[in-house]
Motif scaffolding. Structure first.
Motif, short mmCIF file in Angstrom:
data_model
loop_
_atom_site.label_atom_id
_atom_site.label_comp_id
_atom_site.label_asym_id
_atom_site.label_seq_id
_atom_site.Cartn_x
_atom_site.Cartn_y
_atom_site.Cartn_z
N UNK A 74 0.55 -1.00 -0.03
CA UNK A 74 0.10 -0.15 -0.03
C UNK A 74 1.13 1.50 -0.42
N UNK A 75 1.82 1.17 1.01
CA UNK A 75 2.70 2.14 0.94
C UNK A 75 3.87 2.13 -0.60
N UNK A 76 3.73 1.23 -0.78
CA UNK A 76 4.96 1.04 -2.17
C UNK A 76 4.11 2.36 -3.15
N UNK A 77 2.72 2.05 -3.27
CA UNK A 77 1.84 2.29 -3.97
C UNK A 77 1.50 3.76 -3.69
N UNK A 78 1.16 4.20 -2.69
CA UNK A 78 0.79 5.76 -2.35
C UNK A 78 2.38 6.84 -2.96
N UNK A 79 3.45 6.26 -2.91
CA UNK A 79 4.30 6.57 -3.68
C UNK A 79 4.81 6.25 -4.85
N UNK A 80 4.10 5.02 -5.56
CA UNK A 80 4.13 5.50 -7.01
C UNK A 80 3.32 6.49 -7.55
N UNK A 81 1.70 6.50 -7.09
CA UNK A 81 0.96 7.59 -7.32
C UNK A 81 2.11 8.88 -7.06
N UNK A 82 2.12 9.50 -6.10
CA UNK A 82 2.30 10.28 -5.93
C UNK A 82 3.53 10.52 -7.15
N UNK A 83 4.73 9.81 -7.12
CA UNK A 83 5.50 10.67 -8.05
C UNK A 83 5.43 10.78 -9.59
N UNK A 84 4.33 10.14 -9.77
CA UNK A 84 3.52 10.09 -10.98
C UNK A 84 2.72 10.89 -11.12
N UNK A 85 2.10 11.67 -9.97
CA UNK A 85 1.50 13.11 -9.55
C UNK A 85 2.27 14.01 -10.34
N UNK A 86 3.85 14.01 -9.10
CA UNK A 86 5.17 14.87 -9.51
C UNK A 86 5.38 14.90 -11.25
#
Length: 180
Positions: A74-86
């Motif tokens: 879950x946390x890794x997916x959240x990090x990935x989503x934020x990197x994509x948004x960045x």
């Protein structure tokens, strides 16, 4: 967050962000000139894309490692989503969006946002599990779940005569069933 409140917040962001960006372009352009301002915008997009790619690949590797180990991703997916948004913010021309995009590429900033979001939604989300996975049955599973000792399942059914069934089926057309 209520749907109306979210819509109002989204509308405000779509109005406020371009106004802030225009004001910053005017200010920075006045300080350093037109061509240097445009060069800074292009260079931040190039640098941001490279940083996003590197962090995205590292996050993807971490996600694969967690999935292979049967750990919670879950946390890794959240990090990935934020990197994509960045990355999307860094590709959008502007100083404000670039600043927010670069901040989202910092792992401590992302971790802080994840903690804040988790605290905000805790108690509002229910998790339901059935059966088990590679690590066995989840919490709350009935005794013997997933260990092969479940035994027979008691159920009732009713055989339908094809002549008694409507053309659309026993329950009518749901929009998902094939029309005859």
């Amino acid at each position: 967050m209520a749907r109306g409140r979210f819509t109002a917040l989204l509308f405000a962001a779509f109005v406020a962000v371009p106004i802030v960006e225009i004001a910053l372009f005017i200010q920075v352009g006045g300080w350093i000139g037109l061509w240097p301002t445009l060069a800074v915008v292009v260079l931040t997009a190039i640098a941001g894309t490279a940083l996003m790619r590197a962090q995205g690949l590292a996050t993807l590797a971490e996600l694969q490692r967690r999935m292979n180990a049967g750990e919670n991703p879950t946390a890794t997916l959240a990090h990935g989503a934020m990197i994509l948004f960045a990355g999307a913010l860094l590709l959008t021309p502007g100083f404000f969006t670039d600043t927010v995009g670069f901040l989202l590429l910092l792992p401590p900033v992302r971790a802080s946002i994840i903690r804040s979001a988790a605290a905000n939604i805790s108690g509002k989300v229910a998790v339901f599990r059935t059966g088990g996975g590679p690590a066995g049955p989840g919490p709350g599973a009935h005794p013997g779940a997933g260990d092969g000792s479940d035994g027979p399942i008691d159920a009732e059914y009713q055989r339908l005569d094809p002549d008694e069934v409507d053309e659309d089926g026993p329950r009518g057309s749901s929009g998902w069933t094939r029309q005859r």
